[in-house]
Design a protein around this motif. Structure first.
Motif, PDB file in Angstrom:
ATOM      1  N   LEU A 166      -0.669  -9.308  -0.974  1.00 32.94           N
ATOM      2  CA  LEU A 166      -2.283 -10.069  -0.332  1.00 32.94           C
ATOM      3  C   LEU A 166      -3.202 -10.290  -1.669  1.00 32.94           C
ATOM      4  O   LEU A 166      -3.583 -11.487  -1.259  1.00 32.94           O
ATOM      5  N   ILE A 167      -3.271  -9.527  -2.395  1.00 29.26           N
ATOM      6  CA  ILE A 167      -4.294 -10.071  -3.824  1.00 29.26           C
ATOM      7  C   ILE A 167      -3.055 -10.831  -4.172  1.00 29.26           C
ATOM      8  O   ILE A 167      -3.274 -11.948  -5.239  1.00 29.26           O
ATOM      9  N   ALA A 168      -1.482 -10.950  -4.072  1.00 27.52           N
ATOM     10  CA  ALA A 168      -0.936 -11.648  -4.817  1.00 27.52           C
ATOM     11  C   ALA A 168      -0.704 -13.685  -4.498  1.00 27.52           C
ATOM     12  O   ALA A 168      -0.673 -14.197  -5.344  1.00 27.52           O
ATOM     13  N   SER A 169      -0.979 -13.097  -3.232  1.00 24.40           N
ATOM     14  CA  SER A 169      -1.175 -14.063  -2.135  1.00 24.40           C
ATOM     15  C   SER A 169      -2.330 -14.976  -2.184  1.00 24.40           C
ATOM     16  O   SER A 169      -2.014 -16.382  -3.103  1.00 24.40           O
TER      17      SER A 169
ATOM     18  N   VAL B 254       7.561 -11.221   4.080  1.00 21.19           N
ATOM     19  CA  VAL B 254       6.532 -11.138   5.477  1.00 21.19           C
ATOM     20  C   VAL B 254       5.193 -11.456   4.873  1.00 21.19           C
ATOM     21  O   VAL B 254       4.285 -12.572   5.544  1.00 21.19           O
ATOM     22  N   LEU B 255       4.158 -10.853   4.546  1.00 18.98           N
ATOM     23  CA  LEU B 255       2.788 -10.348   3.786  1.00 18.98           C
ATOM     24  C   LEU B 255       2.825 -11.558   3.517  1.00 18.98           C
ATOM     25  O   LEU B 255       1.447 -12.399   2.763  1.00 18.98           O
ATOM     26  N   ASN B 256       3.238 -11.824   2.594  1.00 17.03           N
ATOM     27  CA  ASN B 256       3.385 -13.009   1.523  1.00 17.03           C
ATOM     28  C   ASN B 256       2.805 -14.607   2.169  1.00 17.03           C
ATOM     29  O   ASN B 256       2.099 -15.439   1.380  1.00 17.03           O
TER      30      ASN B 256
ATOM     31  N   PHE C 164       3.964  -7.511  -7.026  1.00 20.54           N
ATOM     32  CA  PHE C 164       5.085  -7.725  -6.398  1.00 20.54           C
ATOM     33  C   PHE C 164       5.946  -6.392  -6.810  1.00 20.54           C
ATOM     34  O   PHE C 164       6.429  -5.921  -5.612  1.00 20.54           O
ATOM     35  N   ALA C 165       6.499  -5.919  -7.561  1.00 16.22           N
ATOM     36  CA  ALA C 165       6.963  -4.911  -8.497  1.00 16.22           C
ATOM     37  C   ALA C 165       6.032  -3.816  -7.741  1.00 16.22           C
ATOM     38  O   ALA C 165       7.231  -3.393  -7.588  1.00 16.22           O
ATOM     39  N   PHE C 166       4.917  -3.321  -8.061  1.00 15.49           N
ATOM     40  CA  PHE C 166       4.075  -2.257  -7.304  1.00 15.49           C
ATOM     41  C   PHE C 166       4.019  -2.277  -5.752  1.00 15.49           C
ATOM     42  O   PHE C 166       4.369  -1.056  -5.577  1.00 15.49           O
ATOM     43  N   ALA C 167       3.583  -3.200  -5.448  1.00 16.97           N
ATOM     44  CA  ALA C 167       4.654  -3.096  -3.950  1.00 16.97           C
ATOM     45  C   ALA C 167       5.440  -2.269  -3.599  1.00 16.97           C
ATOM     46  O   ALA C 167       6.188  -2.270  -2.861  1.00 16.97           O
ATOM     47  N   GLU C 168       6.926  -2.911  -4.188  1.00 16.10           N
ATOM     48  CA  GLU C 168       7.864  -3.016  -3.660  1.00 16.10           C
ATOM     49  C   GLU C 168       8.222  -0.832  -4.382  1.00 16.10           C
ATOM     50  O   GLU C 168       9.593  -0.906  -3.665  1.00 16.10           O
ATOM     51  N   THR C 169       7.278  -0.640  -4.948  1.00 13.68           N
ATOM     52  CA  THR C 169       8.152   0.657  -4.714  1.00 13.68           C
ATOM     53  C   THR C 169       7.430   1.135  -3.172  1.00 13.68           C
ATOM     54  O   THR C 169       7.764   2.614  -3.427  1.00 13.68           O
ATOM     55  N   GLU C 170       7.143   0.933  -2.659  1.00  9.21           N
ATOM     56  CA  GLU C 170       6.116   1.869  -1.885  1.00  9.21           C
ATOM     57  C   GLU C 170       6.989   1.296   0.006  1.00  9.21           C
ATOM     58  O   GLU C 170       6.773   1.323   0.972  1.00  9.21           O
ATOM     59  N   ILE C 171       7.129  -0.503  -0.360  1.00 11.33           N
ATOM     60  CA  ILE C 171       7.131  -0.985   0.837  1.00 11.33           C
ATOM     61  C   ILE C 171       7.958  -0.996   0.860  1.00 11.33           C
ATOM     62  O   ILE C 171       8.695  -2.566  -0.170  1.00 11.33           O
ATOM     63  N   ASP C 172       9.205  -1.937   2.259  1.00 10.54           N
ATOM     64  CA  ASP C 172       9.965  -2.826   1.916  1.00 10.54           C
ATOM     65  C   ASP C 172       9.786  -3.803   1.491  1.00 10.54           C
ATOM     66  O   ASP C 172       9.475  -5.012   1.910  1.00 10.54           O
TER      67      ASP C 172
ATOM     68  N   PRO D  81       8.537   3.563   9.946  1.00 10.61           N
ATOM     69  CA  PRO D  81       7.128   4.268   9.985  1.00 10.61           C
ATOM     70  C   PRO D  81       6.762   4.709   8.330  1.00 10.61           C
ATOM     71  O   PRO D  81       5.224   4.785   8.475  1.00 10.61           O
ATOM     72  N   ASP D  82       8.138   4.569   7.683  1.00 12.20           N
ATOM     73  CA  ASP D  82       7.539   6.018   6.609  1.00 12.20           C
ATOM     74  C   ASP D  82       6.550   5.935   5.592  1.00 12.20           C
ATOM     75  O   ASP D  82       6.677   6.063   4.707  1.00 12.20           O
ATOM     76  N   GLN D  83       6.744   4.208   5.322  1.00 14.90           N
ATOM     77  CA  GLN D  83       5.693   2.704   4.343  1.00 14.90           C
ATOM     78  C   GLN D  83       4.548   3.443   4.048  1.00 14.90           C
ATOM     79  O   GLN D  83       4.156   3.763   5.308  1.00 14.90           O
ATOM     80  N   ASN D  84       3.790   3.291   2.383  1.00 18.21           N
ATOM     81  CA  ASN D  84       2.657   3.432   2.174  1.00 18.21           C
ATOM     82  C   ASN D  84       2.327   2.044   2.509  1.00 18.21           C
ATOM     83  O   ASN D  84       2.222   1.285   1.627  1.00 18.21           O
ATOM     84  N   TYR D  85       1.848   1.291   3.783  1.00 17.93           N
ATOM     85  CA  TYR D  85       1.626  -0.016   3.994  1.00 17.93           C
ATOM     86  C   TYR D  85       0.120   0.133   3.018  1.00 17.93           C
ATOM     87  O   TYR D  85      -0.387  -0.893   2.970  1.00 17.93           O
ATOM     88  N   LEU D  86      -1.025   0.808   2.048  1.00 17.68           N
ATOM     89  CA  LEU D  86      -2.095   0.343   1.572  1.00 17.68           C
ATOM     90  C   LEU D  86      -1.477  -0.439  -0.167  1.00 17.68           C
ATOM     91  O   LEU D  86      -2.363  -1.305  -0.228  1.00 17.68           O
ATOM     92  N   TYR D  87      -0.589  -0.032  -0.359  1.00 18.82           N
ATOM     93  CA  TYR D  87      -0.055  -1.337  -1.140  1.00 18.82           C
ATOM     94  C   TYR D  87       0.532  -2.691  -0.440  1.00 18.82           C
ATOM     95  O   TYR D  87       1.531  -3.653  -1.435  1.00 18.82           O
ATOM     96  N   SER D  88       0.349  -2.778   0.593  1.00 19.82           N
ATOM     97  CA  SER D  88       0.095  -3.694   0.649  1.00 19.82           C
ATOM     98  C   SER D  88      -0.429  -5.261   0.489  1.00 19.82           C
ATOM     99  O   SER D  88      -0.810  -5.386   0.489  1.00 19.82           O
TER     100      SER D  88
END
Length: 297
Positions: free
Chosen positions: A156-159, A97-99, A83-91, A145-152
């Motif tokens: 998903l792995i955390a889920s 929500v992805l969780n 989650f820490a790495f994910a939130e460097t690129e997504i809100d 629209p400017d977020q890097n959704y690859l970090y999503s």
């Protein structure tokens, strides 16, 4: 208090606590790296839990420790960094929500791997809630629209990790006190967290004079004690008194709280998002609605 009422109270508290965790992660990342955040979050929570529940460790039998170890890494250690790495690129709201994919993964893994059954109503409720979550993602992507959704993918792995953990608790740790599971988890994680923190260059930083780092540590302390330590105990208890599907349905209500924090933090919140959030709540209700008993009962 009846178990039915109690589980809904636990769900509400966890929704509020974990819904607030995402904004705390976002704030803590201002002065800390993802590795530092994940390691310190684990260590702070470990210190708190050992302080309040050290004696509970005696309730864990020797043959149960292997499941405590697996639960520790899947339910706490790996997700903290993901989650820490994910939130460097997504809100933070998008991450929450992805969780929400956790319940459907829990349902499938429970049936395929852990032999835990589910009803048709649970499946429908999970799918309805998941639809609401995807609608929130879609709207969020249009608004930001400017977020890097690859970090999503990290979320998903955390889920998947969370889904495995909740099934392990329900199947193998059902009779252990919730606080004992939590304390046991963090005892296992102290050394790995210290190793990560050592190599994260945290001790080379001027954290005694840098106001950003001090502020981040303040947010992190709240996150670790309330959002990790106390919440972990409540969640373990919730898993034990309910079903895996119900306990993970907290990830459907978490985004509602997270989005509210987003509004307070200046993020956009639309009417369509309100409707999607309502759909999520309906999915939770549907997946946990009890069958009507016959009138003669």
């Amino acid at each position: 208090m009846k178990a039915i009422t109690k589980k809904w109270i636990y769900l509400a508290i966890l929704s509020l606590v974990w819904g607030s965790s995402f904004i705390l992660i976002k704030k803590a990342l201002i002065g800390l790296t993802p590795l530092q955040l994940g390691a310190l979050r684990t260590l702070f929570a470990a210190a708190f839990l050992l302080l309040i529940g050290f004696n509970s460790l005696k309730k864990i039998k020797r043959n149960e420790w292997k499941w405590i170890v697996i639960s520790a890494f899947l339910g706490t250690f790996f997700p903290a960094f993901l989650f820490a790495f994910a939130e460097t690129e997504i809100d933070s709201a998008v991450a929450s929500v992805l969780n929400s994919t956790t319940p459907i993964v829990t349902l499938l893994l429970g049936a395929l791997v852990f032999s835990i059954g589910f009803s048709r109503r649970q499946l429908v409720g999970v799918l309805v809630g998941l639809l609401g979550s995807f609608l929130l993602i879609w709207v969020g992507a249009e608004v930001n629209p400017d977020q890097n959704y690859l970090y999503s993918g990290f979320v998903l792995i955390a889920s998947v990790c969370y889904a495995c953990n909740v099934n392990i608790i329900k199947r193998y740790l059902q009779n252990i006190p919730a606080i004992a599971i939590a304390v046991g988890n963090f005892v296992v994680l102290i050394i790995p967290a210290l190793i990560v923190l050592f190599f994260s260059e945290f001790f080379q930083q001027p954290f005694t004079t840098d106001p950003l780092i001090l502020e981040s540590l303040g947010y992190l302390a709240i996150l670790a004690v309330v959002g990790t330590g106390i919440a972990k105990i409540l969640f373990n208890k919730l898993v034990q008194i309910s079903t895996p599907v119900f306990s993970t349905s907290v990830t459907y209500t978490i985004p509602i709280v997270a989005l509210m924090w987003g509004v307070l933090d200046g993020e956009t919140f639309t009417v369509f998002q309100v409707l999607a959030a309502s759909l999520i709540v309906f999915g939770v209700y549907l997946s946990n609605k009890r069958k009507k008993k016959n009138a003669t009962h």
